[in-house]
Design an enzyme around this catalytic site. Structure first.
Site, short mmCIF file in Angstrom:
data_model
loop_
_atom_site.label_atom_id
_atom_site.label_comp_id
_atom_site.label_asym_id
_atom_site.label_seq_id
_atom_site.Cartn_x
_atom_site.Cartn_y
_atom_site.Cartn_z
N LYS A 75 1.08 -0.79 0.28
CA LYS A 75 0.19 -0.17 0.06
C LYS A 75 0.95 0.96 -0.31
O LYS A 75 1.55 1.20 0.84
CB LYS A 75 -1.11 -0.36 0.95
CG LYS A 75 -1.74 1.37 1.52
CD LYS A 75 -2.54 0.80 2.78
CE LYS A 75 -3.64 1.28 2.75
NZ LYS A 75 -4.65 0.92 3.82
N SER A 149 -9.13 1.03 3.20
CA SER A 149 -8.79 1.96 2.44
C SER A 149 -7.45 0.77 1.76
O SER A 149 -7.17 1.58 0.79
CB SER A 149 -7.91 3.36 3.33
OG SER A 149 -7.31 2.44 4.56
N SER A 173 -9.61 -2.24 7.50
CA SER A 173 -8.74 -1.83 6.09
C SER A 173 -8.62 -2.43 5.54
O SER A 173 -8.50 -2.10 4.25
CB SER A 173 -8.67 -0.02 6.70
OG SER A 173 -9.34 0.73 6.40
#
Length: 456
Positions: A75, A149, A173
């Site tokens: 990420k 996310s 997330s």
């Protein structure tokens, strides 16, 4: 129980036709080099279709390590040498820090174990939005959200660009995109995985974890990340289904999770049913207060008004929270932990409940710019995940079937602090009996054969 298992290994598969994706653990050593090369070649095509990467670039890795050659993504919130993460924000910040001279601890550990980083993945701005709208596209159906996310990380795994991906989880997330994209997620016990060199959102709640094809791949990687934790190889003998959380979920979620629970019971664990929803819901208010206040303290000074007005408005709410309210919220969670754990778990070693009470929503419902936007949907995405962060618990999200629209559904397995190994062992036992985690999106028909499961 009278539920009926529909074993996905023996049914015609309407959701992910033909061969499924392999997991790394199932590949013989002689096949892994070909699979790693196939990921590197396939990833740009995945990016062209689903917009899940922000940058490609192979990391230097120890070819002799325990994860030698394993292709992974990260990420876009982790420092790497000479590169500052974008953290999901548009453009360059005026107050950007100098480029880091050291990589994030989790990157150092994976690279040091021989894993091969393919690139960095898209995320929602500052990891502060649970739907993933406007970032990566869901490979199961572009009309539905990918979850946030850790959107790009989940999509990259689901589409076969990597075997695993790093993400973060502050209120769900990792687990929300795991359901949306049909992959497996591990949210570790709070503090088990180092956060040095990672963007912070709410330090009291943040965790770094993994998305992967299977729980057995996560079991291979988790000890590399959480070096101070003992990973037990046996699943818990007794588990508790939070029956009221299941009953409060949409009907397709109930059906899929009940089938997964019965498959778990067939693994030999003792299963009981108990209520838990009131205790879970009571933790939401203090968690949101902590999240908002700490996020504002971390990021309120960024020049966000022009770059992301919606995020700037969210952070403004946190700046209005008085310090004494934050202290009180933390004290409330601390004081509630022991009685809530006793109430939820009883004698059980793990809890079972859906990842989300709702099906993965369409983009139009989750997009604030859409006339069909429904704000309550965003709140419900994390309704069953945020209590895990509030109490610092470990959790694993496992694919559990499909809903009435052909979108994946996931079951959540939650444990007491430090029970990560037992949860992963239970998830692996479930996946040894079922095939939901091996499904691939039906419109991905041209993926390289080295990524296909063996013998299919």
């Amino acid at each position: 129980m009278s539920w009926t298992i529909q074993n996905p290994d023996v049914l015609d598969d309407p959701h992910g036709g033909g061969r499924g994706f392999a997991d790394w653990s199932g590949l013989p050593p002689t096949a892994r080099a070909d699979a790693a090369a196939a990921c590197a070649a396939w990833a740009p095509e995945v990016q062209a279709r689903f917009r899940c990467f922000v940058e490609f670039g192979t990391s230097e890795a120890d070819a002799a390590g325990p994860l030698a050659g394993l292709p992974y993504a990260a990420k876009d919130m982790f420092d790497s040498v000479g590169r500052s993460p974008g953290c999901g924000l548009p453009g360059a910040a005026e107050d950007a820090a100098p480029a880091p001279e050291r990589a994030a601890a989790v990157l150092e550990r994976l690279d040091g174990a021989g894993a091969r980083r393919i690139g960095f993945t898209t995320m929602t701005a500052l990891a502060y939005e649970p739907s993933g709208v406007g970032k990566a596209l869901n490979p199961w159906n572009r009309e539905f959200v990918p979850g946030g996310s850790s959107s790009g990380s989940a999509v990259a795994v689901a589409a076969g660009a990597v075997f695993a991906a790093l993400g973060s989880d502050t209120a769900g997330s990792l687990r929300i995109p795991a359901q949306a994209c049909g992959v497996t997620a591990w949210k570790p016990t709070y503090g088990a995985v180092p956060v040095a060199g990672a963007m912070t959102l709410a330090p009291s709640l943040d965790t770094i974890g993994l998305l992967a094809r299977s729980a057995r791949d996560i079991r291979l990687m988790a000890p590399v990340l959480a070096t101070d934790m003992e990973f037990l190889s046996e699943p818990p003998a007794r588990v508790a289904l939070l029956s009221d959380a299941v009953e409060a979920s949409e009907a397709p979620i109930q059906t899929a999770c009940r089938e997964a629970v019965e498959a778990l019971a067939a693994c030999g664990v003792s299963l009981e049913q108990r209520p838990g929803l009131p205790a879970i819901e009571a933790l939401s208010d203090p968690l949101f207060l902590i999240l908002q206040a700490e996020a504002a303290a971390q990021h309120g000074g960024l020049s966000l008004a022009a770059r992301d007005p919606n995020l700037a408005r969210r952070l403004a709410k946190g700046r209005d929270i008085a310090p004494d309210r934050l202290v009180a919220a933390k004290a409330a969670l601390s004081g509630a932990t022991a009685p809530v754990l006793a109430k939820l778990f009883g004698e059980a070693g793990a809890l079972l409940l859906p990842v989300m009470p709702i099906r993965t929503p369409p983009v139009a419902v989750a997009d604030p710019a859409s006339p069909d936007f429904h704000a309550a949907t965003l709140y419900r995405l994390s309704a069953y995940t945020r209590f895990v962060n509030a109490l610092g618990l470990p959790a694993v999200a496992v694919p559990a079937g499909f809903d009435d629209r052909g979108m994946p559904v996931a079951l959540q397995i939650v444990g007491r602090p430090g029970a990560d190994g037992a949860l992963l062992a239970l998830a692996a036992a479930l996946q040894a009996r079922t095939g939901w985690h091996r499904r691939r999106p039906s419109d991905i028909t041209d993926f390289p054969s080295p990524l296909a499961e063996r013998g299919s």
